[in-house]
Design a protein around this motif. Structure first.
Motif, PDB file in Angstrom:
ATOM      1  N   VAL A   1      -2.466  -9.290   5.614  1.00 41.94           N
ATOM      2  CA  VAL A   1      -3.869  -9.641   5.791  1.00 41.94           C
ATOM      3  C   VAL A   1      -4.044 -11.146   5.610  1.00 41.94           C
ATOM      4  N   THR A  18     -12.360  -2.767   8.545  1.00 45.72           N
ATOM      5  CA  THR A  18     -12.598  -4.036   9.245  1.00 45.72           C
ATOM      6  C   THR A  18     -11.402  -4.975   9.203  1.00 45.72           C
ATOM      7  N   LYS A  19     -10.370  -4.628   8.446  1.00 41.05           N
ATOM      8  CA  LYS A  19      -9.149  -5.435   8.300  1.00 41.05           C
ATOM      9  C   LYS A  19      -9.436  -6.821   7.722  1.00 41.05           C
ATOM     10  N   LYS A  20     -10.404  -6.900   6.816  1.00 38.79           N
ATOM     11  CA  LYS A  20     -10.741  -8.164   6.167  1.00 38.79           C
ATOM     12  C   LYS A  20     -10.314  -8.105   4.709  1.00 38.79           C
ATOM     13  N   TYR A  37      -9.482  -5.448  -0.197  1.00 37.96           N
ATOM     14  CA  TYR A  37      -9.141  -5.239   1.207  1.00 37.96           C
ATOM     15  C   TYR A  37      -9.965  -4.094   1.772  1.00 37.96           C
ATOM     16  N   ASP A  38     -10.525  -4.303   2.958  1.00 41.09           N
ATOM     17  CA  ASP A  38     -11.254  -3.263   3.660  1.00 41.09           C
ATOM     18  C   ASP A  38     -10.404  -2.817   4.836  1.00 41.09           C
ATOM     19  N   ALA A  39      -9.912  -1.588   4.792  1.00 39.79           N
ATOM     20  CA  ALA A  39      -9.005  -1.092   5.818  1.00 39.79           C
ATOM     21  C   ALA A  39      -9.701  -0.882   7.160  1.00 39.79           C
ATOM     22  N   VAL A  58       1.102  -3.980   4.781  1.00 36.73           N
ATOM     23  CA  VAL A  58       0.103  -4.550   5.680  1.00 36.73           C
ATOM     24  C   VAL A  58      -0.002  -6.037   5.385  1.00 36.73           C
ATOM     25  N   GLN A  65       0.849  -1.193   0.000  1.00 32.25           N
ATOM     26  CA  GLN A  65       0.000   0.000   0.000  1.00 32.25           C
ATOM     27  C   GLN A  65       0.877   1.233   0.000  1.00 32.25           C
ATOM     28  N   ASN A 111      -0.471   3.619   3.629  1.00 33.15           N
ATOM     29  CA  ASN A 111      -0.249   3.141   4.994  1.00 33.15           C
ATOM     30  C   ASN A 111       0.990   2.280   5.157  1.00 33.15           C
TER      31      ASN A 111
END
Length: 111
Positions: free
Chosen positions: A73, A100-102, A96-98, A71, A65, A68
């Motif tokens: 996941v 909910t971290k899913k 990726y959903d930042a 990351v 990314q 940020n």
């Protein structure tokens, strides 16, 4: 008697259907990112140990990314063919959903 058959079929396909609905919702609100596979581990379900259709694998992915930084996941994969081609370091596309971290593997549904 017909209801028993419907209940058996529903209980057999409900885990895959629920995962599909979760991934669809994540695809609608997530962002596309590219990353590399770190490692893959099998998720065991003790209630359906001998049934191969219930097998799922957790794929850990390091995302690249710009905003940020890197990351890591975790995404679930149910595609056996894809698992044979997910060597460590393989590049994959992820939604990726930042918040909910899913994450979900796009290749899980495209290949």
């Amino acid at each position: 008697f017909p209801l028993v058959g419907v209940l058996l079929v529903f209980s057999a396909f409900s885990p895959r259907l629920s995962q599909l609905l979760k991934d669809r919702k994540l695809f609608q609100r997530g962002i596309l990112a590219h990353g590399n596979v770190v490692f893959v581990s099998q998720q065991f379900d003790l209630s359906r140990r001998s049934w191969s259709a219930a097998a799922r694998w957790n794929v850990y992915i390091a995302l690249k990314q710009q905003s940020n930084g890197p990351v890591e996941v975790q995404a679930q994969c149910t595609n056996d063919w894809l698992l044979m081609h997910l060597a460590p370091g393989a590049e994959v596309a992820v939604v990726y959903d930042a918040i909910t971290k899913k994450a979900m593997l796009i290749e899980n549904y495209l290949r």
